[in-house]
Scaffold this active site. Structure first.
Site, PDB file in Angstrom:
ATOM      1  N   ASP A  52      23.974  46.162 -20.020  1.00 48.07           N
ATOM      2  CA  ASP A  52      22.693  45.798 -19.430  1.00 48.07           C
ATOM      3  C   ASP A  52      22.173  46.876 -18.491  1.00 48.07           C
ATOM      4  O   ASP A  52      22.886  47.818 -18.129  1.00 48.07           O
ATOM      5  CB  ASP A  52      22.833  44.484 -18.661  1.00 48.07           C
ATOM      6  CG  ASP A  52      23.031  43.287 -19.572  1.00 48.07           C
ATOM      7  OD1 ASP A  52      22.649  43.371 -20.749  1.00 48.07           O
ATOM      8  OD2 ASP A  52      23.573  42.274 -19.102  1.00 48.07           O
ATOM      9  N   TYR A 110      36.780  45.841 -18.434  1.00 48.87           N
ATOM     10  CA  TYR A 110      35.710  46.057 -17.456  1.00 48.87           C
ATOM     11  C   TYR A 110      36.291  46.012 -16.049  1.00 48.87           C
ATOM     12  O   TYR A 110      37.317  45.366 -15.801  1.00 48.87           O
ATOM     13  CB  TYR A 110      34.644  44.967 -17.556  1.00 48.87           C
ATOM     14  CG  TYR A 110      33.670  45.089 -18.699  1.00 48.87           C
ATOM     15  CD1 TYR A 110      32.443  45.732 -18.530  1.00 48.87           C
ATOM     16  CD2 TYR A 110      33.952  44.545 -19.943  1.00 48.87           C
ATOM     17  CE1 TYR A 110      31.534  45.826 -19.573  1.00 48.87           C
ATOM     18  CE2 TYR A 110      33.044  44.634 -20.990  1.00 48.87           C
ATOM     19  CZ  TYR A 110      31.833  45.277 -20.798  1.00 48.87           C
ATOM     20  OH  TYR A 110      30.940  45.367 -21.827  1.00 48.87           O
TER      21      TYR A 110
END
Length: 352
Positions: A52, A110
């Protein structure tokens, strides 16, 4: 024609995410333009993770096809000369034409970074989320423990489509602190839209004392986005790595309070056969489990998928569509391929 695989890193601050958009600069758009100019042909990259706006990466993966004769391993050096300083290609190599970064089994990792102090530090503002309130690490770790394993993470995602499958597997979720920086490091089979950021927002609520750690289990069971905490800001999130499976696991085991199953894959490479044994599964999740794991077996190369429900006979309905697949009964004689599993209940077969 050859297919080139790239591993890339980027600072997402100045970009509207990975994916092409009509009204903003994106990582994908910059790569397409630079590659097309370098190779003197139209190039369209395909990314493994469509991060994003504002999200960073140290190990995203992308591919593209080209007719150019430049050696694949040299492309990264030539391309970096044309890219802005906040995007770098770390490696480039040729890969088989059938290889696709979003259609392979992998482990994605992540990190979400939280600067936890009374006053913000300007030099860290683009790569971490500042939290003024003191966070209790031990409570955050306790809350995180409920998320490890295979679960339906519907509460922890912004669902973009009603048909989206929301079951994922989290292999590890560590909460560590170095000085004033708290790092959530999470590895899983894949992540839903905003999943890591919602997990981070929820665990911060636990660390503040807004939620008790055991409330995370209740949030998971609710399967409702409104039950979880806020979506943490994008700038604290970095895609660290994507590690692809080099060979099939002999057995995939999925277990939680709702289900327990085993998918046997040892015969997929030579015989293209897989065997799904469902030990138990709540009624509301049964059809989804059959659909999901049949599709997983097919994606891994199976042409025939045998299914046995050990908990309750008759739940798998002959001729009913389970996603793209339909099953039929097989006779006792036909059950020869599955006798080695020691199962005596009825088996059903879907031929792909």
């Amino acid at each position: 024609m050859k297919r080139v695989k790239m591993v890339l890193a980027y600072d997402g601050t100045n970009y509207c995410g990975w994916q092409l958009q009509p009204n903003g600069i994106t990582i994908e758009g910059v790569l397409n333009q630079a590659l097309s100019e370098l190779l003197r042909e139209p190039v369209a990259v395909i990314g493994a993770s469509r991060t994003d706006s504002g999200v960073h990466a140290e190990g995203n993966v992308a591919i593209f096809d080209t007719e150019n004769r430049m050696p694949a391993e040299k492309i990264c050096f030539a391309l970096n000369q044309r890219l802005p300083e906040d995007i770098r290609i770390l490696t480039s190599e040729e890969t088989p034409l059938f290889w696709h970064p979003r259609k392979q089994n992998c482990v994605k990792t992540y990190e979400y970074r939280i600067l936890n102090r009374k006053i913000a530090m300007p030099t860290l503002r683009l790569y971490s989320h500042f939290c003024y309130f003191s966070l209790d690490l031990e409570k955050m770790r306790q809350g995180a423990s409920y998320l490890i394993g295979e679960h339906d993470f519907k509460s922890f995602c912004t669902v973009r489509g009603q048909a989206e499958e929301t079951v994922r597997t989290i292999y590890c979720l560590d909460v560590e602190k170095n000085g004033d920086m708290i790092t959530l490091r999470i590895s899983g089979s894949g992540f839903l839209y905003n999943m890591v950021r919602i997990i981070a927002g929820t665990l911060m609520k636990v660390g503040m004392g807004v939620y008790p750690p055991e409330h995370v289990k209740e949030i998971l069971g609710a399967r409702d986005r409104q039950a979880a905490g806020p979506t943490a800001p994008a700038k604290g999130l970095t895609l660290i790595s994507i590690e692809y499976e080099k060979e099939l696991k002999p057995v995939i085991i999925g277990e939680n309070e709702e289900w327990l199953y085993r998918l046997y894959q040892t015969e997929i490479p030579e015989k293209k056969k897989a065997y799904l044994v469902i030990e138990r599964c709540v009624e509301s999740d049964f059809d989804r489990l059959v659909t999901r794991m049949t599709h997983q077996a097919v994606r891994n190369g199976a042409k025939e998928v045998y299914v046995c429900d050990r908990e309750e006979e008759g739940r798998l309905i002959v001729g009913k569509a389970y996603g793209y697949y339909k099953f039929h009964n097989i006779s006792i004689d036909e059950q020869g391929p599955v006798k080695h599993l020691g199962e005596t209940l009825d088996w059903y077969l879907a031929r792909i």
